[in-house]
Design a protein around this motif. Structure first.
Motif, mmCIF file in Angstrom:
data_model
loop_
_atom_site.group_PDB
_atom_site.id
_atom_site.type_symbol
_atom_site.label_atom_id
_atom_site.label_comp_id
_atom_site.label_asym_id
_atom_site.label_seq_id
_atom_site.Cartn_x
_atom_site.Cartn_y
_atom_site.Cartn_z
ATOM 1 N N LYS A 135 0.856 -1.181 0.000
ATOM 2 C CA LYS A 135 0.000 0.000 0.000
ATOM 3 C C LYS A 135 0.898 1.238 0.000
ATOM 4 O O LYS A 135 1.666 1.469 0.931
ATOM 5 C CB LYS A 135 -0.901 0.004 1.237
ATOM 6 C CG LYS A 135 -1.901 1.145 1.267
ATOM 7 C CD LYS A 135 -2.796 1.036 2.496
ATOM 8 C CE LYS A 135 -3.843 2.136 2.528
ATOM 9 N NZ LYS A 135 -4.709 2.018 3.734
ATOM 10 N N PHE A 136 0.796 2.023 -1.078
ATOM 11 C CA PHE A 136 1.619 3.227 -1.209
ATOM 12 C C PHE A 136 0.863 4.419 -0.631
ATOM 13 O O PHE A 136 -0.262 4.723 -1.038
ATOM 14 C CB PHE A 136 1.971 3.489 -2.674
ATOM 15 C CG PHE A 136 2.848 2.424 -3.263
ATOM 16 C CD1 PHE A 136 4.211 2.427 -3.027
ATOM 17 C CD2 PHE A 136 2.308 1.399 -4.039
ATOM 18 C CE1 PHE A 136 5.030 1.448 -3.564
ATOM 19 C CE2 PHE A 136 3.114 0.421 -4.572
ATOM 20 C CZ PHE A 136 4.482 0.437 -4.336
ATOM 21 N N LEU A 160 -2.534 5.002 -5.557
ATOM 22 C CA LEU A 160 -2.076 5.431 -4.244
ATOM 23 C C LEU A 160 -3.157 5.152 -3.203
ATOM 24 O O LEU A 160 -4.334 5.443 -3.398
ATOM 25 C CB LEU A 160 -1.741 6.928 -4.265
ATOM 26 C CG LEU A 160 -0.594 7.344 -5.199
ATOM 27 C CD1 LEU A 160 -0.435 8.851 -5.205
ATOM 28 C CD2 LEU A 160 0.700 6.674 -4.791
ATOM 29 N N GLY A 161 -2.744 4.594 -2.097
ATOM 30 C CA GLY A 161 -3.687 4.266 -1.034
ATOM 31 C C GLY A 161 -4.393 2.939 -1.226
ATOM 32 O O GLY A 161 -5.216 2.546 -0.395
ATOM 33 N N THR A 162 -4.095 2.215 -2.311
ATOM 34 C CA THR A 162 -4.713 0.915 -2.605
ATOM 35 C C THR A 162 -3.692 -0.195 -2.384
ATOM 36 O O THR A 162 -2.518 -0.038 -2.729
ATOM 37 C CB THR A 162 -5.214 0.869 -4.063
ATOM 38 O OG1 THR A 162 -6.138 1.939 -4.274
ATOM 39 C CG2 THR A 162 -5.893 -0.452 -4.359
ATOM 40 N N SER A 163 -4.121 -1.292 -1.811
ATOM 41 C CA SER A 163 -3.234 -2.435 -1.607
ATOM 42 C C SER A 163 -3.039 -3.158 -2.937
ATOM 43 O O SER A 163 -3.990 -3.716 -3.497
ATOM 44 C CB SER A 163 -3.822 -3.385 -0.563
ATOM 45 O OG SER A 163 -3.891 -2.755 0.696
ATOM 46 N N ILE A 164 -1.826 -3.127 -3.466
ATOM 47 C CA ILE A 164 -1.513 -3.676 -4.787
ATOM 48 C C ILE A 164 -0.732 -4.977 -4.613
ATOM 49 O O ILE A 164 0.272 -5.008 -3.891
ATOM 50 C CB ILE A 164 -0.671 -2.675 -5.600
ATOM 51 C CG1 ILE A 164 -1.407 -1.338 -5.718
ATOM 52 C CG2 ILE A 164 -0.349 -3.228 -6.967
ATOM 53 C CD1 ILE A 164 -0.564 -0.250 -6.352
ATOM 54 N N SER A 194 0.729 -10.969 3.253
ATOM 55 C CA SER A 194 1.190 -9.802 4.025
ATOM 56 C C SER A 194 0.762 -8.533 3.305
ATOM 57 O O SER A 194 0.453 -8.553 2.107
ATOM 58 C CB SER A 194 2.712 -9.836 4.194
ATOM 59 O OG SER A 194 3.344 -9.723 2.934
ATOM 60 N N THR A 195 0.755 -7.436 4.057
ATOM 61 C CA THR A 195 0.503 -6.111 3.485
ATOM 62 C C THR A 195 1.567 -5.163 4.024
ATOM 63 O O THR A 195 1.707 -5.004 5.242
ATOM 64 C CB THR A 195 -0.893 -5.584 3.837
ATOM 65 O OG1 THR A 195 -1.882 -6.485 3.312
ATOM 66 C CG2 THR A 195 -1.116 -4.203 3.241
#
Length: 341
Positions: A135-136, A160-164, A194-195
């Motif tokens: 997540k950026f 941005l702000g999304t878990s990729i 993991s995140t």
């Protein structure tokens, strides 16, 4: 128990490989674009595909994945993509495998290949449970107008702000913007599930370099310092003073000779009264000239000495203004020096 677990793992891997291999051998509808490809590209793609399968059997997954990827680039085929997805799964590239299995599932569904749909669906679900996500996070000043690249590929602002999903391992983020200094940061993604949260680096203002002037610079002649001019004037006045003293001495000798002659002959040399007056006047004239020359010499020599001795740097020097004024009359002769130092 350890031996039993290893046997089960080997059986599962063998079943997975032969299942993927069998599905890859199923006929795939030939897309119209493939008919336009050069025969050499198709031949190279087929050769790479076969070498990739051989490397997979020997568990050389890095080599196998590389060959499948190049074969896919030259000749995109569903069977090649399925093998590439299976290779990435075995090599731990979970994000790549998940995306490729989903693409195979979509293509197989469109072409009515239910067996491939089911195979890709099962493995996509298994890989999804192991995904590593990133997540950026970016502050508004950083994200506004900035270009962000992950491993050299541009990422839209919506990411941005999304878990990729990303493959485990080392990655790099690059951030650039107009009028800012670009920055890049390397980060590691751990094995999933993991995140990981990664802060997008802030950018500093770029330093504005002053453009060099296009006009050619003309070399300036060295200016003569006031101190140098003052010393020169001193030497000139000194020279005038010496000349004046010399002239005064010469005219003084003449004056003394004429005065002596006048004193000896007055009333006794048989001359007329007018001749006596003329001789007296001539002697007085020589005396005046001698006195004036001596005065000029003394003043010039003194002024020149003062100028030379008081020569200082420009910052401490005052401009000298001198004027020599001779004064003559019937009774006396001389000069006066007027000015400021």
């Amino acid at each position: 128990m350890v031996v039993t677990s290893r046997v089960v793992a080997c059986i599962s891997a063998a079943w997975f490989f032969f299942s993927a291999d069998a599905l890859a051998q199923q006929p795939t509808p030939t897309p119209p674009a493939r008919e336009q490809k050069a025969g050499s590209d198709l031949a190279v793609a087929e050769s790479l595909f076969r070498e990739g399968k051989a490397a997979m059997r020997e568990k050389r997954y890095d080599e196998a994945c590389s060959k499948f990827a190049e074969s896919m680039r030259l000749d995109p085929q569903m069977g090649t993509l399925l093998n590439l997805a299976a290779c990435h799964e075995m090599n731990g590239k979970t994000a790549s495998a998940w995306g490729e299995f989903n693409e195979v599932m979509a293509q197989a569904a469109r072409s009515g290949q239910s067996s491939r749909v089911e195979f890709a669906k099962q493995h996509a679900a298994a890989v999804e449970a192991k995904l590593s996500r990133v997540k950026f996070v970016s502050a508004p000043p950083t994200s506004a107008g900035a270009t962000i690249k992950i491993d050299g590929k541009a990422v839209g602002a919506g990411a941005l702000g999304t878990s990729i999903p990303m493959d485990p391992g080392s990655h790099r983020i690059e951030v650039s913007a107009s009028g800012k200094k670009s920055r890049d940061v390397t980060f590691d993604v751990p094995q999933g599930p993991s995140t990981t949260e990664i802060q997008v680096p802030a950018l500093d203002d770029a330093s504005v370099a002053t453009a060099p002037s296009a006009e050619p610079t003309t070399p300036k002649e060295p200016s003569r310092s006031p101190s140098s001019g003052k010393r020169t004037a001193g030497f000139v006045l000194g020279g005038v003073g010496i000349a004046g003293l010399a002239a005064g001495a010469i005219f003084g000798v003449v004056y003394l000779g004429k005065k002596s002659d006048y004193n000896q002959c007055t009333g006794f040399c048989g001359g007329s009264e007018q001749a006596d007056q003329d001789q007296k006047s001539s002697a007085q004239t020589m005396g005046w000239i001698s006195t004036a020359a001596f005065g000029v010499g003394i003043v010039g020599l003194a002024a020149g000495t003062i100028l030379i001795l008081t020569s200082k740097p420009a910052s401490a020097e005052k401009s000298a203004q001198l004027r020599v004024v001779p004064s003559l009359s019937l009774q006396r002769g001389g000069v006066s020096l007027e000015g400021a130092f």
